[in-house]
Design an enzyme around this catalytic site. Structure first.
Site, PDB file in Angstrom:
ATOM      1  N   ASP A 309       2.393  32.460 -15.513  1.00 16.56           N
ATOM      2  CA  ASP A 309       3.269  31.950 -16.551  1.00 16.56           C
ATOM      3  C   ASP A 309       2.483  30.980 -17.424  1.00 16.56           C
ATOM      4  O   ASP A 309       1.979  29.959 -16.950  1.00 16.56           O
ATOM      5  CB  ASP A 309       4.488  31.250 -15.949  1.00 16.56           C
ATOM      6  CG  ASP A 309       5.439  30.800 -17.034  1.00 16.56           C
ATOM      7  OD1 ASP A 309       5.868  31.645 -17.826  1.00 16.56           O
ATOM      8  OD2 ASP A 309       5.725  29.592 -17.113  1.00 16.56           O
ATOM      9  N   HIS A 310       2.390  31.286 -18.705  1.00 20.33           N
ATOM     10  CA  HIS A 310       1.579  30.489 -19.621  1.00 20.33           C
ATOM     11  C   HIS A 310       2.093  29.058 -19.773  1.00 20.33           C
ATOM     12  O   HIS A 310       1.331  28.162 -20.138  1.00 20.33           O
ATOM     13  CB  HIS A 310       1.552  31.168 -20.994  1.00 20.33           C
ATOM     14  CG  HIS A 310       0.190  31.656 -21.383  1.00 20.33           C
ATOM     15  ND1 HIS A 310      -0.600  32.386 -20.548  1.00 20.33           N
ATOM     16  CD2 HIS A 310      -0.529  31.511 -22.531  1.00 20.33           C
ATOM     17  CE1 HIS A 310      -1.735  32.685 -21.151  1.00 20.33           C
ATOM     18  NE2 HIS A 310      -1.727  32.148 -22.350  1.00 20.33           N
ATOM     19  N   ALA A 311       3.371  28.852 -19.538  1.00 18.66           N
ATOM     20  CA  ALA A 311       3.899  27.491 -19.643  1.00 18.66           C
ATOM     21  C   ALA A 311       3.298  26.586 -18.577  1.00 18.66           C
ATOM     22  O   ALA A 311       3.239  25.364 -18.740  1.00 18.66           O
ATOM     23  CB  ALA A 311       5.426  27.504 -19.516  1.00 18.66           C
TER      24      ALA A 311
END
Length: 593
Positions: A309-311
């Site tokens: 997840d890039h977050a």
């Protein structure tokens, strides 16, 4: 990780410097009249709202470890309402693992899980070796977020939760989800052995192959846009307390494991399948749960993929996974296994509303799969060594080739960015400076006209790549101009302050460029990427002797396919390489006279 506290905080650039950088970046993309209007707008902003917002940002920066990373996560990720199919990070490795039997496959996955759990423990306990670039320590703060990290869908903006001491993972196979312990409560919560993990994975595979009437690929809902998934998640909770419990098990897991059926296909189809999951019978056997900090994917024909997840983490994913050993296939057949260890299938009770949501998700995924366009190419004729040996900055060379290809197809340049690590600062992530320049424009135009000689094109190439290199050096030193303007807009929105500059189409192009370019230093020969919402994402890696390109595009939102752009980039690379080699040799001969 102990050096984290000694890292400097990211400075806030001077407002005048950032506005100058904005105007410089937009000059090659605007007409003289448009640029004059931009100058007036930025001058007005600097004297009015800009002063107030800059002071607010300085205060905000004092209160946070890294003002840019905080704004970036909120604006780029958590408030982004697109499906995580198009915003999650991903690294796809083409290297196929060696197994010939079902048993060998499970042994390899078991060894991988064993290594993963041990690595998670190392990160959680802050025993991961401090990363350095030269003598400069790098921020390690992103790694810890992968351990039990989860992104919860919420209306308008998502939230993040963390379960670093979780004792289980989730395993997805044949569209079903299983809770699998990775620690043994009967043995002082000691992590399971490879043999024990093999036993549990065998249970999953046996159970998943059985026909059951209760099967429903609920995980498809996680691939919807974030507002739709948020609404569907609330409906699941309303349907049954069983669903609420199942969601809790998934959202508090350490990480996820996906085991897909054989994914046959060419180099362009494989990364699509690995991102989208098991696509059999129009996603009736879906094996992804987007929002988990980390998904490890294995296909039965030997491919391995990670989806993060890039977050939670960006920029360092490939390095993170390169630390894992390749899964082995040997274990002790005579070792006694704890028979009390079992996997539990996650159960669901679905109302008619949830079944309708699932039906709509299936239709959406079918459309998205055909819309997701990927092109991969391995340029084997030359690599970074040849470019560097002629004194040209390699990454600038790639950028020029991409802009030249874009110009040939669209008859114009566009804003593009190149990721730059900011991990030498506390809580540092990435900056994405806009890299197009007047020097780049001059070079590209020289390549599309017959009036310029190759000698002059070579000189323009050197000038453009040097300008590009200087920009990256300036950025890595803390001059985060794009993040600065994002932060000022973020604060204006927080205070419902209307700013004309922030509604200008050229400002939007500066913040959301049409080309995203990311380089990855990895020893593996295949890189999968994610598309921009309205443009092209280009990932590249290189060895001394070849260049690997991966392009992804959403077809319905662009007029050029990934294959078309990829073909033009390769053509541009060879055109520039011919100029470089011939003119560099000529210059060398001239110097001897």
């Amino acid at each position: 990780m102990s050096r984290y506290k000694i890292l400097p905080k990211l400075p806030v650039p001077a407002l005048s410097d950032t506005l100058d950088r904005f105007l410089t970046a937009m000059k090659p993309l605007t007409t003289q009249t448009q640029h004059s209007q931009l100058i007036k707008s930025t001058n007005s902003f600097s004297k009015r709202e800009g002063v107030y917002l800059q002071n607010r940002l300085l205060t905000f920066a004092e209160e946070t470890d890294n003002w840019a990373s905080r704004v970036w996560v909120d604006t780029r990720y958590l408030s982004n309402r697109d499906s995580l199919l198009f915003t999650n990070g991903k690294t796809t490795l083409k290297t196929r693992l060696k197994w010939s039997t079902h048993k060998e496959m499970l042994l390899a996955i078991s060894q991988h899980l064993f290594s993963m759990v041990r690595l998670m423990e190392t990160i959680r306990d802050e025993r991961l070796p401090q990363e350095m670039i030269g003598r400069v320590p790098q921020s390690m703060s992103q790694y810890i977020r992968l351990v039990g990290g989860y992104r919860v869908p919420k209306p308008k903006i998502d939230t993040q939760v963390f379960s670093p001491h979780s004792k289980h993972i989730i395993v997805m196979y044949a569209g079903r989800i299983y809770r699998m312990p990775v620690y043994n409560p009967a043995d002082g919560n000691k992590s399971l052995s490879v043999e024990e993990m093999y036993q549990l994975l065998s249970q999953v595979m046996s159970s998943g192959s059985e026909e059951t009437q209760s099967h429903a690929p609920v995980s498809l809902l996680t691939a919807l846009d974030r507002d739709s998934w948020s609404s569907a998640r609330e409906q699941l909770i309303q349907d049954s307390s069983i669903n609420a419990s199942s969601l809790r098990e998934i959202e508090t897991s350490l990480f996820g494991l996906c085991i897909d059926e054989c994914t046959n296909g060419d180099d362009n189809e494989i990364p699509k399948m690995q991102r989208f999951g098991d696509i059999r019978e129009n996603f009736k056997f879906y094996n992804r749960w987007f929002g988990l900090g980390l998904l490890t994917v294995f296909t039965q024909n030997g491919y391995k993929t990670w989806i993060s997840d890039h977050a939670l983490l960006d920029g360092v994913v490939p390095y993170f996974f390169d630390t894992l050993p390749e899964p082995g296939i040997s274990f002790d057949d005579t070792k006694r296994i704890n028979s009390s260890l079992n996997v539990e299938q996650i159960k669901w009770e679905l109302s008619q509303k949830s079944l309708l949501n699932l039906e709509n998700a299936e239709k959406q995924m079918i459309n998205w799969y055909s819309d997701y366009d990927v092109c991969n190419v391995d340029v084997k004729s030359f690599g970074r060594d040849l470019i560097k040996n002629y004194g040209v900055y390699f990454h600038g060379f790639i950028q020029l080739a991409i802009q030249l290809a874009y110009y040939k197809l669209y008859n114009q340049l566009t804003a593009s960015y190149q990721t730059v690590s900011m991990r030498s600062f506390r809580e540092g992530r990435l900056e994405h400076p806009i890299t197009v320049s007047e020097d780049m424009k001059t070079f590209v135009e020289s390549m599309t006209t017959s009036s310029q000689s190759d000698r002059e094109r070579w000189r323009l190439m050197l000038r453009a790549t040097n300008t590009y290199k200087l920009l990256l050096s300036e950025t890595s030193g803390g001059h985060v101009f794009v993040k600065h303007l994002q932060a000022l807009r973020y604060l204006a929105e927080k205070e419902n302050l209307s700013v004309d500059l922030f509604h200008n189409s050229h400002f939007e192009l500066f913040i959301e460029p049409k080309l995203a370019i990311s380089s990855v230093f990895t020893s593996v020969p295949f890189l999968g990427t994610i598309p921009l919402t309205n443009g092209h994402f280009i990932g590249y890696s290189s060895t001394p002797n070849h260049i690997i390109l991966t392009l992804t595009t959403i077809l319905s939102r662009t007029s050029v396919t990934s294959t078309q752009l990829c073909r033009e980039i390769v053509s541009s690379l060879f055109e520039m390489k011919d100029i470089l080699t011939s003119q560099a040799h000529t210059a060398l001969e001239d110097s001897k006279l």
